[in-house]
Each structure stands twice: as C-alpha cells, then as structure tokens.
Design an enzyme around this catalytic site. Structure first.
Site, mmCIF file in Angstrom:
data_model
loop_
_atom_site.group_PDB
_atom_site.id
_atom_site.type_symbol
_atom_site.label_atom_id
_atom_site.label_comp_id
_atom_site.label_asym_id
_atom_site.label_seq_id
_atom_site.Cartn_x
_atom_site.Cartn_y
_atom_site.Cartn_z
ATOM 1 N N ASP A 152 -12.730 -18.192 -33.022
ATOM 2 C CA ASP A 152 -14.010 -17.526 -33.281
ATOM 3 C C ASP A 152 -14.229 -16.598 -32.096
ATOM 4 O OD1 ASP A 152 -16.585 -16.652 -33.463
ATOM 5 O OD2 ASP A 152 -17.472 -18.626 -33.843
ATOM 6 N N ASN A 195 -10.574 -5.454 -34.535
ATOM 7 C CA ASN A 195 -10.949 -5.220 -35.925
ATOM 8 C C ASN A 195 -11.864 -6.304 -36.495
ATOM 9 O OD1 ASN A 195 -10.329 -4.239 -38.877
ATOM 10 N ND2 ASN A 195 -9.695 -6.389 -38.841
ATOM 11 N N TYR A 232 -25.356 -4.311 -36.968
ATOM 12 C CA TYR A 232 -24.037 -3.754 -37.281
ATOM 13 C C TYR A 232 -23.919 -2.329 -36.731
ATOM 14 C CZ TYR A 232 -19.897 -2.667 -40.142
ATOM 15 O OH TYR A 232 -18.638 -2.310 -40.571
ATOM 16 N N LYS A 289 -21.418 -1.168 -33.776
ATOM 17 C CA LYS A 289 -20.376 -0.164 -34.030
ATOM 18 C C LYS A 289 -20.569 1.074 -33.165
ATOM 19 C CE LYS A 289 -17.829 -2.255 -37.117
ATOM 20 N NZ LYS A 289 -16.588 -2.900 -36.637
#
Ligand SMILES: NC(=O)c1ccc[n+]([C@@H]2O[C@H](COP(=O)([O-])OP(=O)(O)OC[C@H]3O[C@@H](n4cnc5c(N)ncnc54)[C@H](OP(=O)(O)O)[C@@H]3O)[C@@H](O)[C@H]2O)c1
Length: 260
Positions: free
Chosen positions: A62, A89, A155, A159
């Site tokens: 993890d 990734n 998110y 990113k």
C-alpha cells in the site's frame, strides 16, 4: 529492444495503465518490477510477462505507507540489482464530492497514493540513479491537473502537485543524467478507476453512465477515449533514449483536450 538492460519499477501495475506499461516495457527488454496491493493481479501480470518471454517480479504494497515504498524499492533491488526507471502510476480517484463535503481522511489518502508516494519513491531511487549518472522517472498525472472538473478536489490537487514535483525534480536531476517527466492522460475508459468514476459521476448528475461518457468524450478533439496502450507508448517514449532531450515536461495524451 529500447529498454535493454534496464530495470523498471512500475507502480499500480496489477491492472489498467500500469499493466499496459509493464507489458510494453518488458517487450522492450526491460526487467519489470510490479507493485500494488492486490497480489492476485500482480501474480497474473507477472505470469503473462514471463509467458511472453519477459522478466517480471512483484511486491504487494500500500504505497500510501512510507515503509511500503521502502519495501518495494528494496525488493526490486534485491531481485534485479538496480532501478533505472521509476513509473509512478498507482492511484485511485477518491470520492466524487464537493470540497465542503469531501472527507479529510479521503483527501489525505488520495494525496498519499499519488503525490506523496511519487515523492517518497523518487527520494528512494534518485541517489542510485545519480551514482550511475543515468535514469528516468515518469509521473502519471492527468488531464485533471490542467482542467477543472467538479467534485475531484483531492485528485486534481494531487495530479497538479505531481507536475510541480516533476519540474523541480527534473531541475535538480538534469545535470546528473536523470530525466523526469509526466504524462497527462485523458479518459482511459477501459480501466477500473475510470469505470467506477463514470458510474459515480452519472449518479451525481442523474444521467445514465453511457450519456455521461458520451457527453464527456464529445468535448475532446478526437471525440474518443484513449487506450491504456496509447498511454504506455507515450511512457516508453519518455523513459527511453528516444526522448533524451526532454525533461521537466508533461505530455498530454488526451485526444486533444488540454493545450498547455
Ligand atoms: N483511467 C483514466 O481515465 C486515467 C486518466 C488520467 C490519469 N489516470 C491515472 O492513471 C493511473 C492508473 O489508473 P488506471 O486508470 O489504470 O486505474 P486502475 O485500473 O484502477 O489501476 C490502478 C492501479 O493502482 C493500484 N493502486 C491503487 N491504490 C494503491 C495503493 N494505495 N497502493 C498501491 N497501489 C495502488 C491498483 O492496485 P490495487 O488496487 O491492487 O492496489 C492498480 O494496480 C492512476 O494514477 C490514474 O490517476 C487514469
């Protein structure tokens, strides 16, 4: 044979984009080290690569956990002796919720798997790459880093953070022989993350998943989704000598959606 004698650590490689990258890198003669949480998926990808004549090993981890990142790097070195390429990734989208409703623990988890893990793994592999005077790091960011989609604060922040991390690491590494780049994929609709996201968005919008997807794809110049293989081909370019003068960049593989 673009990656002959190279060892590549690819995170989130049990399925989806990471799996496609692992397959393509192995076809180009890299030894590939896989990491994610689900052993069954890692074992399957590793077996597929071996069946195609490639070399793959894996560790379950993890990657939101610092010790797990260290374990992955140590095991990759134990199995293959070195790490020449790191592809950050692994990731998940997190809840589809507005900022005022977004749970802090979920925010931390999303930042943890994308941005924090990319930082931790880079920190762990860079000294060896500097010692060799060569190496490549690739961060899988997203169109979400450059656009403004509702209900994705963690998110998008993670990113976009990965793009900042890419540029700064590239600046520090450039004269030590190491290149650091990012890819911003658009919708890769074949993956689990994308399918789950589509279902959540459709629910929130009160439309069918098919209509939600068709509406989104119609905004891209090409009017279609990207495939995991298309992302993998861009990854190969950025991790091979084909891109020897490219560093600190983010390449949009989005069918024509973001233009910077
Ligand atoms: N699909 C798209 O439309 C799209 C667009 C832009 C960017 N991306 C990015 O592409 C990357 C891959 O996504 P995908 O679409 O291929 O999704 P996916 O098929 O769901 O694959 C995600 C991979 O990340 C692993 N992962 C998730 N959380 C993890 C954790 N805490 N520790 C270790 N591994 C973890 C998953 O394995 P386990 O669950 O077994 O851990 C899996 O192998 C992500 O960074 C995503 O943000 C995807």
């Amino acid at each position: 044979m673009q990656l002959r004698n190279q060892v590549a650590l690819v995170t989130g490689s049990g399925r989806g984009i990471g799996r496609a990258i692992a397959h393509l890198f192995a076809k180009e003669s890299a030894s590939v080290f896989l990491a994610a949480r689900t052993e069954k998926e890692l074992a399957a990808v590793s077996k597929e690569i071996a069946a195609e004549g490639g070399k793959a090993e894996y560790a379950t981890a993890d990657l939101t956990q610092e010790a797990a990142c260290a374990h992955v790097v140590a095991t990759a070195r134990e199995k293959f002796g070195r790490i020449d390429i790191l592809v950050n990734n692994a990731g998940h989208y997190g809840p589809v919720a507005p900022v005022e409703e977004y749970p802090l623990a979920e925010f931390d988890r999303v930042i943890g798997v994308h941005l924090r893990a990319a930082f931790l793994l880079s920190k762990l592999v860079l000294p060896e790459m500097y010692a060799h005077g060569s190496g490549a790091i690739l961060n899988i960011s997203s169109l979400s880093a450059k656009a403004a989609f509702c209900w994705s604060s963690a998110y998008a922040a993670a990113k976009a953070g990965m793009l900042g991390l890419t540029r700064v690491t590239a600046a520090e590494a450039a004269r030590k022989g190491v290149r650091v780049n990012a890819i911003c994929p658009g919708p890769v609709t074949e993956t689990r993350m994308s399918k789950e996201l589509g279902a959540d968005l459709a629910k929130r919008l009160g439309v069918s998943p098919e209509d939600q997807l068709a509406g989104f794809l119609s905004t891209l110049l090409q009017g279609r989704a990207q495939t995991a293989d298309e992302i993998a081909r861009a990854a190969l370019f950025l991790c091979s000598k084909q891109s020897s003068a490219i560093t600190g960049q983010s390449i949009n593989v989005d069918g024509g959606a973001a233009f910077y």
